[in-house]
Design a protein around this motif. Structure first.
Motif, PDB file in Angstrom:
ATOM      1  N   LEU A 154       0.832  -1.201   0.000  1.00 14.56           N
ATOM      2  CA  LEU A 154       0.000   0.000   0.000  1.00 14.56           C
ATOM      3  C   LEU A 154       0.872   1.258   0.000  1.00 14.56           C
ATOM      4  CD1 LEU A 154      -2.932  -0.521   2.565  1.00 14.56           C
ATOM      5  CD2 LEU A 154      -3.156  -0.047   0.121  1.00 14.56           C
ATOM      6  N   LEU A 155       0.465   2.242  -0.798  1.00 13.12           N
ATOM      7  CA  LEU A 155       1.128   3.542  -0.763  1.00 13.12           C
ATOM      8  C   LEU A 155       0.526   4.341   0.383  1.00 13.12           C
ATOM      9  CD1 LEU A 155       3.100   5.556  -2.117  1.00 13.12           C
ATOM     10  CD2 LEU A 155       1.144   6.376  -3.452  1.00 13.12           C
ATOM     11  N   ASP A 156       1.339   4.654   1.382  1.00 11.08           N
ATOM     12  CA  ASP A 156       0.847   5.356   2.563  1.00 11.08           C
ATOM     13  C   ASP A 156       0.765   6.850   2.273  1.00 11.08           C
ATOM     14  OD1 ASP A 156       0.124   6.212   5.055  1.00 11.08           O
ATOM     15  OD2 ASP A 156       2.073   5.815   5.996  1.00 11.08           O
ATOM     16  N   ALA A 157      -0.437   7.311   1.976  1.00  8.64           N
ATOM     17  CA  ALA A 157      -0.685   8.738   1.768  1.00  8.64           C
ATOM     18  C   ALA A 157      -1.630   9.253   2.841  1.00  8.64           C
ATOM     19  CB  ALA A 157      -1.261   8.978   0.383  1.00  8.64           C
ATOM     20  N   ALA A 158      -1.401   8.790   4.091  1.00 13.34           N
ATOM     21  CA  ALA A 158      -2.300   9.139   5.189  1.00 13.34           C
ATOM     22  C   ALA A 158      -1.558   9.574   6.449  1.00 13.34           C
ATOM     23  CB  ALA A 158      -3.215   7.953   5.510  1.00 13.34           C
ATOM     24  N   GLY A 172      -4.618   0.799  -4.496  1.00  9.85           N
ATOM     25  CA  GLY A 172      -3.519   0.524  -3.584  1.00  9.85           C
ATOM     26  C   GLY A 172      -2.976   1.753  -2.891  1.00  9.85           C
ATOM     27  N   VAL A 173      -3.830   2.756  -2.673  1.00  8.57           N
ATOM     28  CA  VAL A 173      -3.429   4.020  -2.033  1.00  8.57           C
ATOM     29  C   VAL A 173      -4.215   4.170  -0.735  1.00  8.57           C
ATOM     30  CG1 VAL A 173      -3.364   6.538  -2.224  1.00  8.57           C
ATOM     31  CG2 VAL A 173      -2.884   5.114  -4.235  1.00  8.57           C
ATOM     32  N   LEU A 174      -3.514   4.358   0.365  1.00  7.53           N
ATOM     33  CA  LEU A 174      -4.159   4.557   1.664  1.00  7.53           C
ATOM     34  C   LEU A 174      -4.324   6.050   1.914  1.00  7.53           C
ATOM     35  CD1 LEU A 174      -5.238   3.176   4.229  1.00  7.53           C
ATOM     36  CD2 LEU A 174      -2.950   3.417   5.202  1.00  7.53           C
TER      37      LEU A 174
END
Length: 346
Positions: free
Chosen positions: A20-24, A310-312
């Motif tokens: 997961l791409l962690d954008a959070a 796949g983006v958080l």
């Protein structure tokens, strides 16, 4: 989902799906910790009046306003003092519903019953219904807004500033509270200065974001008609250590907010480079070009971003009550830093 609940959810998702791409990530202080200035090691006496004048000079505001520039311990402290005063005068208070839940916590702790208005996906100013035959309401009415606004990720537009000014002009009892903590530039944004020129605004600012020093030092610039608040601020000042740190930040480390803004711009570009084309295309345009920004609204539900791309991301509801179904990306995770980490911290 509350913010603390989302943090638990986020960690579980990252543990279960390392791809997961962690954008959070939202912790600015952790992400930019190496940039935070150290406190001074001397015991000089620093006076609040000197700091008020230094702050006014930095932001190119008239030095004769120094009697209205109240030194405090940050925006939270400033709002606490102001909210207690508004309770005493029975003011009606409007807060942004989806910006910062602490606004509501502070207002309710002061005995207020605040109403709300949305800012996502764009600010919608409140309208107080007028009933036929009802007597005129002469209660003070205050609208709190942030400029720039998070998680909207941008400054108010010229048209939005005009709407705010029109809202003020609808009643002589209306005033503004402007939270400028996310403005990393000097002078303040043109929209903020335009609202100050109405003479009906209180500006709150601090070293929290620009210098990465929360709950340390701030200034509340009172409007011409809020002089009665001055004694409350003077009776509850920052500590001598906080005053010394503030003096050092404004003088020796005056360039740090610019460095922070530059680093955030680099991180934003790294985030954009990792996003799928469909997601990047959905990022609100104004947020992409706003200096010093690390919040990027997208009109795609967080669940869709996670499962399909796949983006958080953060659901909009994490920031407060909202009917908006979109989500917010951030650029603070280690993956967007100067030395991207292959292992996420727990």
């Amino acid at each position: 989902m509350r913010f603390d609940e989302f943090q638990d959810f986020r960690q579980r998702q990252l543990d279960a799906s390392p791809s997961l791409l962690d954008a959070a990530e939202t912790n600015l202080y952790r992400a930019l910790a190496p940039m935070r200035p150290e406190p001074p090691d001397d015991a000089r006496t620093v006076h609040r009046c000197d700091l008020a004048r230094a702050w006014l000079r930095r932001y190119e505001l008239p030095e004769e306003w120094s009697g209205r520039a109240m030194v405090c311990r940050g925006v939270r402290h400033g709002l606490d003092v102001v909210f207690h005063r508004l309770r005493a005068v029975r003011a009606r208070v409007w807060l942004p519903a989806d910006v910062y839940p602490v606004y509501f916590e502070l207002a309710r702790a002061a005995g207020l019953a605040p109403a709300s208005y949305p800012t996502l996906p764009a600010p919608v100013l409140p309208v107080l219904p007028v009933l036929p035959g009802a007597p005129a309401d002469d209660r003070p009415e205050y609208l709190l807004l942030a400029n720039p606004s998070k998680p909207l990720g941008r400054y108010l537009s010229d048209a939005e500033c005009a709407e705010v000014i029109a809202w003020l002009r609808e009643s002589p009892h209306r005033r503004l509270l402007i939270d400028g903590v996310y403005d990393l530039g000097a002078p303040f944004a043109a929209g903020t200065r335009r609202l100050l020129d109405t003479g009906r605004a209180v500006l709150l600012h601090s070293v929290t974001k620009g210098w990465l020093r929360p709950r340390t030092f701030g200034v509340v610039l009172l409007g011409p008609e809020q002089a009665e608040l001055a004694d409350s601020f003077r009776a509850d000042p920052p500590t001598p250590d906080q005053l010394r740190l503030a003096d050092r930040l404004l003088t020796v480390h005056g360039d740090v907010p610019g460095q922070v803004a530059a680093e955030l711009a680099v991180r934003a570009e790294r985030l954009f480079g990792r996003l799928p084309a469909d997601v990047l295309g959905a990022v609100a345009p104004g947020s992409r070009t706003s200096p010093g920004n690390y919040f990027f609204p997208v009109d795609i539900p967080a669940e869709t971003l996670r499962r399909a791309y796949g983006v958080l991301a953060l659901p909009g509801g994490v920031f407060g009550e909202t009917d908006w179904s979109g989500s917010v990306l951030t650029s603070l995770a280690d993956a967007f830093g100067p030395t991207p980490s292959a292992v996420r911290p727990r």
